[in-house]
Design an enzyme around this catalytic site. Structure first.
Site, short mmCIF file in Angstrom:
data_model
loop_
_atom_site.label_atom_id
_atom_site.label_comp_id
_atom_site.label_asym_id
_atom_site.label_seq_id
_atom_site.Cartn_x
_atom_site.Cartn_y
_atom_site.Cartn_z
N ASP A 1 -7.52 5.72 -5.07
CA ASP A 1 -6.87 4.45 -5.64
C ASP A 1 -7.56 4.23 -6.78
O ASP A 1 -8.27 5.06 -7.53
CB ASP A 1 -7.44 3.34 -4.46
CG ASP A 1 -8.81 3.03 -4.35
OD1 ASP A 1 -9.67 3.51 -5.27
OD2 ASP A 1 -9.22 2.24 -3.53
N GLU B 1 0.94 -1.21 -0.04
CA GLU B 1 -0.02 -0.17 0.04
C GLU B 1 1.02 1.23 -0.07
O GLU B 1 0.38 2.37 -0.66
CB GLU B 1 -0.88 -0.02 1.23
CG GLU B 1 -2.07 -1.12 1.20
CD GLU B 1 -3.07 -1.19 0.36
OE1 GLU B 1 -3.24 -0.13 -0.31
OE2 GLU B 1 -3.70 -2.09 0.43
#
Length: 189
Positions: free
Chosen positions: A52, A43
């Protein structure tokens, strides 16, 4: 990658575990430290909110909610705030996944396997999606190899096959392979 490859030695010739994660496993680290390293690698740590691949505002190590609300465009946090929020999310997710699989099953898993399951189910996929999954059913039934292999079936994003490079989600395929490989650590072949 062939999703749901059940060959018990499927990672014999190629590993998806980084040197840093392997070192933690070799040193006998707990699931929390292994999970934290996996999330750092997969991440990253973002102190400023970003969208995202699905357009969801995200911050820190993949958090989509902070302080009881969704992450918003202009959110900014300090490194210490992110560390605290990430630790809370990882602990909450671990507790939920442990409850989902049951203490009897959880206690048979190595810290690496626990970290792999929490990364997949609690952090990335979400409990609502993973709870009825084949992976969880197989794990509860004592079929660890099959359960771990089933994790690799979760390689679609917005209905698109992430094995197709042009779909822009290839990282999901390697993440599932890593989570599968971690899940297998300590399983009997």
């Amino acid at each position: 990658m062939t999703p749901n490859d059940r060959n018990p030695s499927r990672y014999k010739n190629k590993t998806f575990i980084s040197v840093a994660v392997a070192a933690l496993i070799a040193a006998g680290a707990g699931a929390d430290l292994i999970l934290d390293q996996v999330l750092t690698e997969k991440e990253g740590v973002h102190l400023t909110a970003y969208q995202d691949g699905k357009g969801i505002w995200t911050i820190c190590k993949g958090l989509t909610r902070i302080y009881g609300r969704p992450v918003a465009r202009n959110d900014r946090l300090t490194a210490d705030q992110c560390k605290h929020l990430d630790m809370e999310e990882q602990a909450r997710s671990t507790t939920e996944v442990r409850a989902l699989v049951g203490d009897e099953v959880w206690s048979t898993l190595t810290p690496a396997a626990q970290a792999g399951l929490v990364s997949w189910c609690g952090i990335n996929l979400g409990l609502a999606k993973c709870a009825p999954s084949t992976a969880i059913r197989e794990l509860r039934a004592g079929r660890r190899n099959e359960a771990c292999a089933a994790i690799t079936m979760w390689i679609k994003d917005n209905g698109q096959d992430c094995r197709i490079r042009s779909n822009g989600c290839l990282g999901q395929v390697t993440r599932r392979q890593l989570e599968d490989e971690l899940c297998l650590i300590g399983a009997q072949s």
